[in-house]
Design an enzyme around this catalytic site. Structure first.
Site, PDB file in Angstrom:
ATOM      1  N   ASP A 282      81.047  17.680  56.010  1.00 34.06           N
ATOM      2  CA  ASP A 282      80.009  17.151  55.393  1.00 34.06           C
ATOM      3  C   ASP A 282      79.465  16.385  56.896  1.00 34.06           C
ATOM      4  OD1 ASP A 282      77.783  16.116  54.303  1.00 34.06           O
ATOM      5  OD2 ASP A 282      78.886  15.397  52.466  1.00 34.06           O
TER       6      ASP A 282
HETATM    7  C1  NOJ Z   1      75.329  14.707  53.128  1.00 31.95           C
HETATM    8  C2  NOJ Z   1      75.763  15.226  51.872  1.00 31.95           C
HETATM    9  O1  NOJ Z   1      77.040  14.661  51.266  1.00 31.95           O
HETATM   10  C3  NOJ Z   1      75.550  16.560  51.595  1.00 31.95           C
HETATM   11  O2  NOJ Z   1      75.712  17.181  50.274  1.00 31.95           O
HETATM   12  C4  NOJ Z   1      74.720  17.237  52.384  1.00 31.95           C
HETATM   13  O3  NOJ Z   1      74.610  18.706  52.378  1.00 31.95           O
HETATM   14  C5  NOJ Z   1      74.700  17.048  53.768  1.00 31.95           C
HETATM   15  N1  NOJ Z   1      74.368  15.545  53.900  1.00 31.95           N
HETATM   16  C6  NOJ Z   1      73.437  17.588  54.740  1.00 31.95           C
HETATM   17  O4  NOJ Z   1      72.265  17.037  54.430  1.00 31.95           O
END
Ligand code: NOJ
Length: 757
Positions: A282
């Site tokens: 993430d």
């Molecule tokens: C953080 C989030 O937790 C995740 O779900 C997302 O895909 C990413 N950012 C990218 O934007």
């Protein structure tokens, strides 16, 4: 009790499938053979040049130069065929090996044609509709150059304080798994190299939905038994459905953050489940392992790649430290080659190695995005997501020529209709409720008043408004707004109040310790009720709310979540009876935040709370609240009514090779044609580890005309009765199983059958 343990056989077949998955792709191997260590590490680097919504404090720099240098495997936050072509050209024409980029995006509930937030859509219990939604999103997103999606989010969530409960399918592993499958199939289709399909990412692996105290990114500490039986099934279902990639979660698991957790990413995901795609972190979650207390950036990056993480989102820990770690012997080049291979294989699967410009067709946005057909589907999906929580005096549906006071801070609003995490949608295109009412009931006499602010608290509003004005505090005083609303209400026959949460009161980093409707609106609701006019609440939220007070009022309540771009039209369709609501809750609504975490699969304990709900000393209950929730999982009313009868099993028992039919007759006993989600619950009465009180094991959504009856049958085999035992083997155990078929999880398990050896 004898255990049926098929794990040996399963392991054998899994082993076979792993071997097959490891078959090498010549095109990929040729590239790998030419690549330097630096180029391989480059493939593991995922950047965002900005332009999208950044969900962390870092945004990538010098992206163009890095792409040219072969230091980037993929980007996100870039869209439109022209921009994507430009990005691909940087890679293809300028980098030494010309390897095209993965183009990622968060397409969570629709691309431009935004449909309801996932928690809302899950309340449709309609797998075909969910799949169609994902297909539409894929068609639109790929038309705009995207080839890789960061969805589905399948984190089981049983704590409505956690804002990201909005993004998933609620609390149940069985339903969550079905939805995970439907979404993966919808996004990916049959063939990922087709230009209308995009690679899906199941996230956030794992257990992200169970943070302590409901606070986002917080620690998760959970027994293996609970993980396997309750939280892991939807990720596994997505893997079994062929999902192309997996995203790790921010939280730690057993003291090791998911992005560096070898047990999770290698032992479980690859070796036990046979996953053959790639794993992406993430947003800066590798770097965050430094703050978690596991060492410096070089150490945590080495830990992550050695654990089985393939791609590093935004943080560039891999890019800046892995070469050094190879020199120092902390990481083997082979480990890096493996990860690079997986990224290249993904590029091969989606057709990029053959045609880097597959997703850069200038004519497609016009043809495929925000079409009339797509908006129709979004409108349908929204109507199917609504849940009728309370009926009063048959106020609903309203006559299309009624004299209506349409009141509330969300009644004429464009900024909260799409809901959280709709970064690719356009707020301005959304249909406010007032407009929808006028479209659907042009002969109704509709007067609008705002009546209250979503919240009067300016500092709270500031936190919620990070992505734009969601809570707009009016210049008029709250009292003046209220008086105006009461004047409008008194001059009408019926009041519809559109109230609830602003879009960003749920979602990422939007946890709440108080999950009631904000005070400003509670006051409005009370005063509207005091006029004596019939009152309907159209309630918006991204989570289950504590509406204990409102449930006591003489009002009808329709839960509409955040419905998407067609919000107003869809709400009007249901309020005026063009569609009869049939949604059912997929997460329990508590009586108060003190009951959370709460869900219907809770265990019974050694000292069950009394059935009567009366307090008893030395039983598992509360001094100040019943154990039962305000509204259970699976609950939802309709304008019509349904009765269940003749619940039965086709036999007294089934054996290891057999099956049994469990059925019930469902009758529409009310005044409207309608739909009902028929649910099957089973309890394993005695087993080697404590069972949940009941478990959803099947559901069917059926349509019944007024007065019509249908027999609904579920076929159950021993496979459906399996669970993970103490040794984390997936087994069934002979003995008695009780069951019930009904319209919510609040059904008594009155019948039973035997599973024999
Ligand atoms: C953080 C989030 O937790 C995740 O779900 C997302 O895909 C990413 N950012 C990218 O934007």
């Amino acid at each position: 009790m004898k255990k049926f343990n098929l794990s040996a056989v399963l392991l054998f077949f899994m082993g076979l499938s792993c071997l097959q998955a490891q078959e090498k792709i010549p095109q990929v191997e040729e590239l790998l053979a030419k690549m330097t260590l630096e180029e391989k590490i480059g493939q593991l680097n995922l950047l965002t040049p900005g332009g999208g919504v950044a969900t962390g404090s870092v945004v990538s720099e010098d992206v163009e130069a890095k792409i040219k240098a072969g230091n980037v495997g993929g980007v996100f936050g870039v869209s439109s065929p022209a921009k994507v072509r430009q990005a691909q050209e940087l890679a293809v024409k300028n980098s030494r090996l010309g390897i095209p980029l993965l183009i990622g995006a968060d397409v969570i509930h629709g691309y431009k044609t935004t449909y309801p937030i996932p928690l809302g859509l899950s309340a449709s219990w309609d797998m075909e509709l969910i799949k169609e939604g994902a297909q539409m999103a894929a068609k639109e997103a790929t038309a705009d150059g995207i080839n890789w999606n960061f969805s589905p989010m399948v984190d089981i969530a049983r704590d409505p304080r956690w804002g990201r409960i909005a993004e998933g399918a609620g609390e149940d592993p069985y339903l969550g798994s079905e939805i995970a499958k439907a979404m993966v199939h919808g996004y990916q289709g049959e063939d990922l190299s087709q230009p209308h399909t995009m690679m899906a990412t199941v996230k956030h692996m794992a257990l992200y939905g169970a943070p302590e105290a409901g606070r986002d990114y917080n620690t998760v500490d959970m027994s293996r038994l609970k993980m396997f039986n309750e939280y892991l099934p939807p990720y596994k279902a997505a893997v079994d459905a062929g999902v192309g990639s997996v995203m790790t979660s921010f939280n730690d698991i057993d003291g090791i953050p998911a992005s560096g957790n070898k047990w999770l990413l290698t032992d479980l995901l690859r070796e036990r489940w046979g996953f053959d795609g790639f794993v992406v972190s993430d947003y800066t979650s590798v770097n965050e392992m430094v703050a978690h207390g596991l060492g410096d950036l070089q150490q945590v990056s080495a830990m992550a790649i050695n654990a089985g993480l393939d791609m590093d989102m935004v943080g560039e820990g891999f890019l800046t430290t892995l070469e050094k770690s190879v020199e120092e012997g902390l990481v083997s080049e082979e480990q890096i080659t493996k990860a690079a291979r997986r990224i290249l294989e993904a590029k091969h699967k989606i057709g990029l190695l053959d045609d880097p410009y597959l997703y850069s067709d200038e004519s497609r946005p016009q043809e495929d995005i925000l079409t009339e057909e797509n908006r129709k589907l979004a409108r349908k999906a929204a109507t199917r997501s609504f849940v009728l929580l309370k009926k009063h005096n048959n106020t609903l549906p309203l006559a299309k020529d009624a004299k209506i006071a349409l009141i509330g801070p969300l009644a004429n609003d464009k900024f909260n209709m799409l809901g959280t995490w709709a970064p690719t949608g356009d707020q301005q295109l959304s249909i406010p409720v007032l407009e929808g009412f006028r479209n659907v009931a042009p002969n109704a006499e509709i007067t609008y008043a705002k009546g209250a602010n979503i919240s009067n608290d300016t500092s709270f509003a500031k936190k919620v408004n990070v992505f734009g004005p969601r809570i707009q505090i009016a210049k008029e005083s709250p009292e003046a707004m209220l008086q105006e609303a009461l004047r409008v209400a008194n001059a009408s026959d019926v009041v519809v109040a559109v109230v609830g949460e602003a879009a960003e009161m749920s979602g990422e980093a939007a946890s709440r310790t108080d999950i009631t409707i904000p005070d400003s609106q509670k006051k409005l609701i009370r005063e509207l009720v005091a006029t004596g006019k019939p009152v309907v609440l159209a309630l918006m939220s991204g989570r289950p709310l504590d509406i204990s007070e409102e449930m006591q009022l003489p009002v009808s309540i329709l839960q509409v979540w955040h419905p998407g771009v067609e919000a107003g039209n869809a709400i009007a369709d249901v309020i005026f009876g063009d569609y009869i609501p049939a949604g059912k809750l997929t997460a329990t609504w508590p009586r108060s935040v003190g009951q959370v975490p709460i869900h219907y699969r809770m265990k019974i304990t050694g000292r069950p709370g009394p059935e009567s709900g009366e307090f008893q000393k030395f039983k598992s209950n509360y001094l100040d609240s019943p154990n039962s929730p305000l509204l259970p999982f699976g609950y939802g009313l309709s304008y019509t009514t349904f009765e269940y009868s003749d619940v039965k099993a086709s036999a007294d028992s089934l054996n290891a090779d057999g099956s049994i039919q469990l059925s019930a007759t469902v009758t529409n006993t009310g005044d409207y044609d309608g739909e009902e989600v028929v649910q099957l619950y089973i309890r394993d009465v005695v087993r080697s580890v404590t069972p949940p009180g009941k478990e959803l094991k099947g559901f069917k959504k059926i349509a019944l005309k007024k007065g019509e009856s249908k027999e609904v049958t579920f076929t159950i085999t021993p496979e459906d009765l399996k669970f993970y035992n103490y040794d984390i083997e997936y087994v069934y155990e002979p003995g008695e199983f009780q069951f019930a078929i009904g319209g919510s999880s609040d059904v008594e398990l009155k019948k039973s059958f035997e599973l024999t050896e």
